[in-house]
Scaffold this motif. Structure first.
Motif: not given
Length: 246
Positions: A7-24
Motif C-alpha cells: 500500500y502507498t498513499a501516493d497517486p499511481l499512474q500507469t507507465g510512471a517511474t516513481v519512488y515509493l514513500d518511506d514506509s513502502a
C-alpha cells in the motif's frame, strides 16, 4: 512465489517511474529485501492494482516502474460500518485486522460505560495511527484494494447519530432472541459491538431508541474481539459476497 502487495498513499499512474514513500520503501527494501527486476503489486485505495517492477533499490529508497492498472473486484456490495468499543491489549488489533479481512468498510472505535481503555490527546492519536497501520497490513494480506478508515474515538451517543444514513443498524448482544435471518437485505449496515463487560441495559436501550435492532449470534457470550468477526462473516454470507458464486 506470491507477489507482495504494497500500500502507498501516493497517486499511481500507469507507465510512471516513481519512488515509493518511506514506509513502502522500507518494507520492500529492508523487510522483504527485494532486488532490482523483481515485481510487486501496488494499491492506494482507488480500487485498482498496479503491477510495478523494481528499477532501483538502495538503503534509503526504492524506485519502481508502474505497469498497467487492473480493476480489483474484492470489495463487497455490502458496506459495513463497525462501531467497536475499545478493548485492552491486542484484542482491538485483532478485531480490526480480522474485520478488514472480512470486508468491513469503516471502523469507529467507541467508548462506553464499561470500557476499560482510556485514550486522550497524543496517546489517542498514536493508537489511531497504529490501528490504521493494522488495517493497511490486513488489506495488503487479504488482497483488497481499499483500506478501511479507522476513525477517531467516538462516544456511543455521537456514533449512533452518525449512522442515520445506514439502511440497517444492529446492536449485537446475547440477551435477545432475534437472529440476523429474516431481515431485509441492506446495502449500508451499521454494527455495534460492546466491550469486554458487555453493553449496559441503558446503552442497549439508547441504541434501540436511535433505530438499532437487537440481534444475537446464538445463546453463547462471545468475546469482544470475536463478535465483530463472527457478525461480519454472517452478514457477508446473508447479504454480501461470502456465498459461493453461481
Amino acid at each position: 512465489m506470491r507477489i507482495p502487495r504494497i500500500y502507498t498513499a501516493d497517486p499511481l499512474q500507469t507507465g510512471a517511474t516513481v519512488y515509493l514513500d518511506d514506509s513502502a520503501a522500507q518494507h520492500v527494501g529492508k523487510v522483504l529485501r527485494m532486488q532490482v527486476g523483481q515485481t510487486i503489486s501496488l494499491f492506494n485505495g482507488d480500487g485498482f492494482d498496479y503491477p510495478a517492477t523494481l528499477v532501483e533499490v538502495s538503503k534509503k529508497s526504492v524506485q519502481v516502474e508502474i505497469g498497467e492498472a487492473s480493476t480489483n473486484n474484492t470489495e463487497s456490495p455490502l458496506a459495513i460500518v463497525l462501531g467497536q468499543v475499545l478493548s485492552r491489549g491486542d484484542r482491538m488489533d485483532y478485531a480490526i485486522q480480522k474485520s478488514v479481512e472480512m470486508g468491513v468498510a469503516r471502523i469507529v472505535p467507541l467508548v462506553s460505560e464499561r470500557c476499560e481503555v482510556k485514550l486522550k490527546g497524543d496517546r489517542e492519536d498514536k493508537r489511531i495511527k497504529h490501528w490504521q497501520s493494522v488495517a493497511v497490513s490486513a488489506a495488503e494480506q487479504c488482497g483488497r484494494a481499499m483500506v478501511p478508515e479507522v476513525a477517531p474515538v467516538c462516544t456511543i451517543e455521537d456514533w449512533l447519530a452518525q449512522t442515520a444514513d445506514c439502511d440497517l443498524r444492529l446492536v449485537l448482544h446475547h440477551r435477545t432472541a432475534q437472529s440476523l435471518t429474516g431481515l431485509e437485505k441492506p446495502t449500508l449496515l451499521a454494527l455495534m459491538i460492546g466491550p469486554e463487560g458487555g453493553l449496559t441495559d441503558d446503552e442497549i436501550r439508547i441504541a434501540e431508541t436511535a433505530g438499532f435492532l437487537p440481534a444475537a449470534l446464538g445463546p453463547r457470550v462471545l468475546r469482544t474481539e470475536t463478535a465483530p468477526v463472527a457478525a461480519i462473516a454472517v452478514c457477508q454470507w446473508l447479504w454480501g459476497d461470502a456465498q459461493p458464486r453461481a
